[in-house]
Design a protein around this motif. Structure first.
Motif, PDB file in Angstrom:
ATOM      1  N   ASP A   1      93.178  38.857  -4.811  1.00 43.08           N
ATOM      2  CA  ASP A   1      92.320  37.677  -4.830  1.00 43.08           C
ATOM      3  C   ASP A   1      93.095  36.422  -4.432  1.00 43.08           C
ATOM      4  OD1 ASP A   1      90.266  39.313  -5.623  1.00 43.08           O
ATOM      5  OD2 ASP A   1      90.301  38.690  -7.738  1.00 43.08           O
ATOM      6  N   VAL A   2      94.351  36.323  -4.887  1.00 43.39           N
ATOM      7  CA  VAL A   2      95.181  35.174  -4.534  1.00 43.39           C
ATOM      8  C   VAL A   2      95.447  35.178  -3.027  1.00 43.39           C
ATOM      9  CG1 VAL A   2      97.526  34.234  -4.737  1.00 43.39           C
ATOM     10  CG2 VAL A   2      96.258  34.858  -6.781  1.00 43.39           C
ATOM     11  N   GLN A   3      95.765  36.369  -2.485  1.00 39.14           N
ATOM     12  CA  GLN A   3      96.090  36.454  -1.068  1.00 39.14           C
ATOM     13  C   GLN A   3      94.918  36.108  -0.155  1.00 39.14           C
ATOM     14  OE1 GLN A   3      97.713  40.449  -0.966  1.00 39.14           O
ATOM     15  NE2 GLN A   3      99.734  39.606  -0.568  1.00 39.14           N
ATOM     16  N   VAL A   4      93.716  36.346  -0.593  1.00 41.52           N
ATOM     17  CA  VAL A   4      92.570  36.037   0.262  1.00 41.52           C
ATOM     18  C   VAL A   4      92.028  34.634  -0.005  1.00 41.52           C
ATOM     19  CG1 VAL A   4      91.901  38.447   0.550  1.00 41.52           C
ATOM     20  CG2 VAL A   4      90.886  37.121  -1.298  1.00 41.52           C
ATOM     21  N   SER A   5      92.647  33.912  -0.934  1.00 41.47           N
ATOM     22  CA  SER A   5      92.174  32.561  -1.230  1.00 41.47           C
ATOM     23  C   SER A   5      92.576  31.609  -0.107  1.00 41.47           C
ATOM     24  CB  SER A   5      92.742  32.059  -2.555  1.00 41.47           C
ATOM     25  OG  SER A   5      94.126  31.797  -2.428  1.00 41.47           O
ATOM     26  N   ASN A   6      91.800  30.559   0.064  1.00 37.69           N
ATOM     27  CA  ASN A   6      92.074  29.570   1.114  1.00 37.69           C
ATOM     28  C   ASN A   6      93.391  28.855   0.874  1.00 37.69           C
ATOM     29  OD1 ASN A   6      89.778  30.098   2.593  1.00 37.69           O
ATOM     30  ND2 ASN A   6      88.547  28.592   1.512  1.00 37.69           N
ATOM     31  N   ALA A   7      93.704  28.553  -0.375  1.00 35.79           N
ATOM     32  CA  ALA A   7      94.942  27.841  -0.690  1.00 35.79           C
ATOM     33  C   ALA A   7      96.150  28.672  -0.285  1.00 35.79           C
ATOM     34  CB  ALA A   7      95.004  27.512  -2.182  1.00 35.79           C
ATOM     35  N   TYR A   8      96.110  29.964  -0.579  1.00 38.05           N
ATOM     36  CA  TYR A   8      97.220  30.853  -0.216  1.00 38.05           C
ATOM     37  C   TYR A   8      97.363  30.933   1.300  1.00 38.05           C
ATOM     38  CZ  TYR A   8     100.188  35.002   0.040  1.00 38.05           C
ATOM     39  OH  TYR A   8     101.210  35.877   0.305  1.00 38.05           O
ATOM     40  N   LYS A   9      96.244  31.068   1.984  1.00 38.57           N
ATOM     41  CA  LYS A   9      96.287  31.178   3.444  1.00 38.57           C
ATOM     42  C   LYS A   9      96.866  29.910   4.065  1.00 38.57           C
ATOM     43  CE  LYS A   9      92.538  34.505   3.967  1.00 38.57           C
ATOM     44  NZ  LYS A   9      91.173  34.736   4.433  1.00 38.57           N
ATOM     45  N   LYS A  10      96.445  28.746   3.555  1.00 38.86           N
ATOM     46  CA  LYS A  10      96.955  27.486   4.089  1.00 38.86           C
ATOM     47  C   LYS A  10      98.443  27.346   3.822  1.00 38.86           C
ATOM     48  CE  LYS A  10      92.630  24.902   3.914  1.00 38.86           C
ATOM     49  NZ  LYS A  10      91.890  23.805   3.286  1.00 38.86           N
ATOM     50  N   THR A  11      98.874  27.716   2.606  1.00 36.94           N
ATOM     51  CA  THR A  11     100.289  27.635   2.258  1.00 36.94           C
ATOM     52  C   THR A  11     101.105  28.575   3.134  1.00 36.94           C
ATOM     53  OG1 THR A  11      99.723  27.103  -0.029  1.00 36.94           O
ATOM     54  CG2 THR A  11     101.951  27.897   0.369  1.00 36.94           C
ATOM     55  N   GLN A  12     100.613  29.787   3.322  1.00 41.79           N
ATOM     56  CA  GLN A  12     101.302  30.764   4.157  1.00 41.79           C
ATOM     57  C   GLN A  12     101.423  30.247   5.596  1.00 41.79           C
ATOM     58  OE1 GLN A  12      99.274  34.501   4.599  1.00 41.79           O
ATOM     59  NE2 GLN A  12     101.179  35.621   4.879  1.00 41.79           N
ATOM     60  N   GLU A  13     100.363  29.665   6.104  1.00 42.39           N
ATOM     61  CA  GLU A  13     100.370  29.133   7.460  1.00 42.39           C
ATOM     62  C   GLU A  13     101.368  27.979   7.584  1.00 42.39           C
ATOM     63  OE1 GLU A  13      97.177  26.616   9.985  1.00 42.39           O
ATOM     64  OE2 GLU A  13      96.451  28.552   9.264  1.00 42.39           O
TER      65      GLU A  13
ATOM     66  N   LEU B   1     104.036  27.392   5.691  1.00 45.58           N
ATOM     67  CA  LEU B   1     105.400  27.900   5.591  1.00 45.58           C
ATOM     68  C   LEU B   1     105.806  28.626   6.874  1.00 45.58           C
ATOM     69  CD1 LEU B   1     105.501  29.182   1.900  1.00 45.58           C
ATOM     70  CD2 LEU B   1     106.582  27.140   2.852  1.00 45.58           C
ATOM     71  N   SER B   2     104.881  29.304   7.488  1.00 46.98           N
ATOM     72  CA  SER B   2     105.175  29.985   8.749  1.00 46.98           C
ATOM     73  C   SER B   2     105.530  28.967   9.832  1.00 46.98           C
ATOM     74  CB  SER B   2     103.971  30.824   9.177  1.00 46.98           C
ATOM     75  OG  SER B   2     104.196  31.399  10.429  1.00 46.98           O
ATOM     76  N   GLN B   3     104.761  27.897   9.907  1.00 48.27           N
ATOM     77  CA  GLN B   3     105.045  26.856  10.895  1.00 48.27           C
ATOM     78  C   GLN B   3     106.388  26.193  10.605  1.00 48.27           C
ATOM     79  OE1 GLN B   3     101.656  24.256  10.703  1.00 48.27           O
ATOM     80  NE2 GLN B   3     100.350  25.621  11.897  1.00 48.27           N
ATOM     81  N   ALA B   4     106.682  25.941   9.342  1.00 52.00           N
ATOM     82  CA  ALA B   4     107.957  25.330   8.973  1.00 52.00           C
ATOM     83  C   ALA B   4     109.107  26.259   9.351  1.00 52.00           C
ATOM     84  CB  ALA B   4     107.989  25.037   7.472  1.00 52.00           C
ATOM     85  N   GLY B   5     108.935  27.552   9.149  1.00 53.62           N
ATOM     86  CA  GLY B   5     109.965  28.512   9.522  1.00 53.62           C
ATOM     87  C   GLY B   5     110.204  28.535  11.017  1.00 53.62           C
ATOM     88  N   GLN B   6     109.129  28.464  11.789  1.00 52.64           N
ATOM     89  CA  GLN B   6     109.264  28.450  13.249  1.00 52.64           C
ATOM     90  C   GLN B   6     109.987  27.196  13.720  1.00 52.64           C
ATOM     91  OE1 GLN B   6     105.227  28.909  14.540  1.00 52.64           O
ATOM     92  NE2 GLN B   6     105.166  31.104  14.143  1.00 52.64           N
ATOM     93  N   LYS B   7     109.640  26.062  13.116  1.00 50.23           N
ATOM     94  CA  LYS B   7     110.291  24.804  13.501  1.00 50.23           C
ATOM     95  C   LYS B   7     111.768  24.816  13.112  1.00 50.23           C
ATOM     96  CE  LYS B   7     106.125  21.982  13.438  1.00 50.23           C
ATOM     97  NZ  LYS B   7     105.399  20.891  12.793  1.00 50.23           N
ATOM     98  N   THR B   8     112.074  25.368  11.940  1.00 47.58           N
ATOM     99  CA  THR B   8     113.463  25.456  11.499  1.00 47.58           C
ATOM    100  C   THR B   8     114.254  26.373  12.424  1.00 47.58           C
ATOM    101  OG1 THR B   8     112.785  25.106   9.206  1.00 47.58           O
ATOM    102  CG2 THR B   8     114.955  26.069   9.554  1.00 47.58           C
ATOM    103  N   SER B   9     113.663  27.480  12.799  1.00 44.86           N
ATOM    104  CA  SER B   9     114.317  28.419  13.716  1.00 44.86           C
ATOM    105  C   SER B   9     114.603  27.751  15.055  1.00 44.86           C
ATOM    106  CB  SER B   9     113.431  29.647  13.904  1.00 44.86           C
ATOM    107  OG  SER B   9     113.998  30.531  14.825  1.00 44.86           O
ATOM    108  N   ALA B  10     113.638  27.011  15.564  1.00 48.82           N
ATOM    109  CA  ALA B  10     113.826  26.312  16.836  1.00 48.82           C
ATOM    110  C   ALA B  10     114.933  25.265  16.716  1.00 48.82           C
ATOM    111  CB  ALA B  10     112.522  25.661  17.277  1.00 48.82           C
TER     112      ALA B  10
END
Length: 186
Positions: free
Chosen positions: A99-111, A113-122
């Motif tokens: 239920d947490v994983q399908v919640s909007n808050a989790y999805k937004k946080t995951q997105e 963090l993913s963008q932050a990881g990509q920017k850090t990698s770059a």
């Protein structure tokens, strides 16, 4: 009819074995005394409402008894199937995590963090490229070339003597008798 003696669980092995604690509903002495009639109600309407209230309260007691019997039956079935409270807890945690994983808050946080990881990698890739470029510039500089040549010369003299059969290290300047100059320019 006495509701405690009825078979209310429809096939339960515990029919008629209901908990008395569920049937005992505490009654406040003030609530048991008839309240003064509400203005605007006739005696007939008041009696009708009291009868309906008594009927609803009786239904509540019956439903509590049915629920208790169903819960006992459910527990017995789980016990027979070997399902423990721990299994139920695991299932609840698994369902909650889903239920947490399908919640909007989790999805937004995951997105995010993913963008932050990509920017850090770059950014780290850019820094690594800049460091490699600077090290290449240093390696190609005249000072480094001069230092590299001197180290190569010293190495060839030390390694060359060992290959010729001499185990004693030679002086870096090439003569064993002359001392090293104090300041050797690169």
């Amino acid at each position: 009819m006495d509701s405690a003696g009825q078979d209310i669980s429809l096939g339960s092995p515990n029919r008629g074995l209901l908990s008395d604690s569920m049937t005992d509903v505490p009654v406040d002495a003030a609530a048991a005394a008839p309240a003064p009639a509400v203005e605007g109600l006739t005696e007939a309407e008041e009696e009708e409402l009291r009868a309906e209230l008594a009927k609803v309260e009786e239904e509540i007691v019956t439903l509590r008894q049915v629920l208790a019997a169903k819960e006992r039956h459910c527990g017995e079935l789980k016990r027979k199937l070997g399902l423990s409270a721990l299994e139920g807890l695991k299932q609840n945690l698994s369902r909650s995590w889903h239920d947490v994983q399908v919640s909007n808050a989790y999805k937004k946080t995951q997105e995010t963090l993913s963008q932050a990881g990509q920017k850090t990698s770059a950014a780290l890739s850019t820094v690594g490229s800049a460091i490699s470029r600077k090290l290449g510039d240093v390696r190609n500089s005249a000072t480094f070339k001069s230092f590299e040549d001197r180290v190569g010369t010293i190495k060839s003299k030390v390694v060359g003597d060992r290959e010729n059969g001499s185990d004693s290290p030679r002086s870096p300047t090439g003569s064993g008798d002359r001392p090293l100059p104090e300041h050797t320019p690169f």
